[in-house]
Design an enzyme around this catalytic site. Structure first.
Site, PDB file in Angstrom:
ATOM      1  N   LYS A  46       3.663  10.688   8.026  1.00  8.54           N
ATOM      2  CA  LYS A  46       3.070  10.172   9.268  1.00  8.54           C
ATOM      3  C   LYS A  46       3.708  10.779  10.525  1.00  8.54           C
ATOM      4  O   LYS A  46       3.378  11.880  10.901  1.00  8.54           O
ATOM      5  CB  LYS A  46       3.179   8.649   9.313  1.00  8.54           C
ATOM      6  CG  LYS A  46       2.469   7.950   8.159  1.00  8.54           C
ATOM      7  CD  LYS A  46       1.033   7.693   8.487  1.00  8.54           C
ATOM      8  CE  LYS A  46       0.416   6.779   7.443  1.00  8.54           C
ATOM      9  NZ  LYS A  46      -1.025   6.789   7.490  1.00  8.54           N
TER      10      LYS A  46
ATOM     11  N   TYR B 287       0.866  -1.181   0.000  1.00  8.41           N
ATOM     12  CA  TYR B 287       0.000   0.000   0.000  1.00  8.41           C
ATOM     13  C   TYR B 287       0.901   1.229   0.000  1.00  8.41           C
ATOM     14  O   TYR B 287       1.770   1.374   0.861  1.00  8.41           O
ATOM     15  CB  TYR B 287      -0.911   0.019   1.250  1.00  8.41           C
ATOM     16  CG  TYR B 287      -1.704   1.308   1.321  1.00  8.41           C
ATOM     17  CD1 TYR B 287      -2.811   1.505   0.494  1.00  8.41           C
ATOM     18  CD2 TYR B 287      -1.312   2.345   2.146  1.00  8.41           C
ATOM     19  CE1 TYR B 287      -3.512   2.707   0.508  1.00  8.41           C
ATOM     20  CE2 TYR B 287      -2.003   3.546   2.164  1.00  8.41           C
ATOM     21  CZ  TYR B 287      -3.101   3.710   1.348  1.00  8.41           C
ATOM     22  OH  TYR B 287      -3.788   4.905   1.353  1.00  8.41           O
TER      23      TYR B 287
END
Ligand SMILES: Cc1ncc(COP(=O)(O)O)c(C=O)c1O
Length: 429
Positions: free
Chosen positions: A278, A155
């Protein structure tokens, strides 16, 4: 935040009632989903809901809030930057926070991963990495190298370029199968068969391939699957042998999550391009980075204006986000994060062990501060998510996976509540 969690369920706030019908939520069938929880504030490892309930957070907002929410050091740095300059465009102009962050990231990353291109989300960082790789070859006069090798279970984001290197079958973008640019998606080279398949593919198609893209050590959103550093060293060797660029997507795995600051260090394999996001800002503000090795940058260094990287997100290198990221790096330097991660890892192993052998449990695995219980299947995801909330924890299973990726600063008692909740809920599942 005061008090322990309570079972209060007061009326929803006004903003919730009037606003919910005007937003479109991610990864959700809006018609059938359960209503989302209204959050009033976050602090440390706690989420306080608008109705007064308090949840221990097991996910750290998709693994971003690695120092817990609202860390005072990041808070102060962002406030200071806000007073001085929230944002200025990053073309023709530069600023201290971005250049300091670029220098610090280059120093932290292994080898000559030295040239940082900033953007505002992980998906865009992937797009930039792919664009860099294709243009690397274009700038050297090779037009045919535009495909990527990616892996089952991968992903890399939700924008169209990134979607095209996600697992086309098992991944969440299966609906788009056949509509996106086609790349080579194969099994990670973990055994004789898959190593052979990689070799054959490269032997036949290397001339069409710009690079290999992989999430090192842990494939996150594709199912929290783990692999060894040897796989990455094999990819490094293959990339060198066939003269391909190797891209590590460390958007999930970077900044300590798998147990070392970056997974590429633990794997002893240095990519040509690495993507970060992130936890880069400690979960405070959106920011991403695509970092290239000198040899990649050199291919763009030219008297030909067409050799420039034609990319420039409007909010790239946002000063507030860069200030947050610099403050987050301070915390990695000053506080014993890697030791905390090792402690979390050990506690996850202990705390999740009772899940082994429960009916429907296929596997229990832990790497760094990632704890995973894989089930045979989950029939009612929303129902399972709601059960965790009833137990006072925020845990968001997906696919057939229940996982914990808590903040590195989580107190041992809170972590124990998380693992106990997983065991308790799965026992009754
Ligand atoms: C490995 C990896 N790459 C890319 C992305 C996409 O990042 P973003 O959601 O910020 O676009 C994610 C997000 O979960 C990720 O885990």
């Amino acid at each position: 935040m005061e008090g322990k969690r309570s079972q209060r369920t007061a009326a929803k706030p006004d903003w919730y009632e009037t606003g919910l019908e005007h937003v479109w939520l991610p990864y959700a069938q809006m018609k059938t989903m359960r209503p989302p929880l209204a959050v009033a504030r976050t602090q440390g490892c706690r989420i306080e809901l608008a109705d007064g309930r308090e949840l221990i957070d097991g996910i750290a907002s998709w693994w971003t809030a690695c120092h817990g929410y609202n860390h005072p050091h990041i808070h102060t740095a962002v406030e200071r930057q806000l007073a001085q300059m929230p944002h200025v465009m990053f073309a023709g102009l530069v600023h201290e926070q971005a250049l300091t962050l670029g220098r610090r990231l280059a120093a932290l990353l292994p080898g000559d991963l030295d040239r940082v291109f900033f953007s505002d989300s992980g998906s865009v960082a992937t797009e930039v990495a792919m664009k860099m790789a294709v243009q690397f070859w274009l700038n050297r006069g090779m037009r045919g190298r535009k495909k990527f090798v990616a892996f089952s279970g991968s992903y890399h984001g939700d924008t169209t370029g990134a979607m095209a290197v996600c697992d086309p079958d098992g991944g969440m973008h299966a609906l788009f199968h056949g509509l996106l640019p086609e790349h080579f998606v194969i099994e990670l080279p973990q055994d004789d068969e898959s190593v052979g398949a990689l070799e054959r593919l490269l032997e036949r198609h290397a001339g069409e391939i710009a690079g290999i893209i992989v999430e090192p050590l842990v494939q996150g959103a594709g199912g929290m699957r783990f692999h060894d550093g040897e796989v990455l060293r094999r990819l490094r060797t293959a990339a060198d042998r066939y003269d391909l660029l190797l891209i590590f997507d460390e958007i999930f795995t970077g900044f300590g999550r798998t147990g070392s600051m970056f997974s590429c260090e633990a794997a002893r394999a240095i990519p040509d391009i690495i993507t970060l996001s992130k936890a880069l800002t400690g979960g405070t503000l959106p920011l991403a980075a695509t970092v290239a090795r000198q040899k990649v940058f050199d291919a763009f260094w030219s008297d030909n204006p067409q050799h420039a990287l034609m990319h420039g997100p409007t909010y790239m290198a946002n000063a507030l986000a860069c200030a947050a990221a610099n403050a987050s790096l301070d915390l990695f330097e000053r506080e014993p994060r890697l030791r905390q991660i090792a402690d979390i890892s050990a506690a996850l192993v202990r705390g999740l062990a009772p899940c082994r052998g429960l009916p429907g449990v296929k596997d229990v695995r832990v790497r760094g501060a990632i704890g995973v219980v894989e089930l045979d299947r989950i029939d009612d995801l929303d129902g399972l998510r709601a059960r965790f909330v009833e137990e006072g924890v925020f845990i968001r299973p997906f696919g057939s996976i229940v996982y914990l990726t808590p903040a590195f600063t989580i107190a041992p008692e809170d972590l124990a509540e998380l693992t106990n909740a997983v065991v308790f809920v799965l026992r009754g599942h």
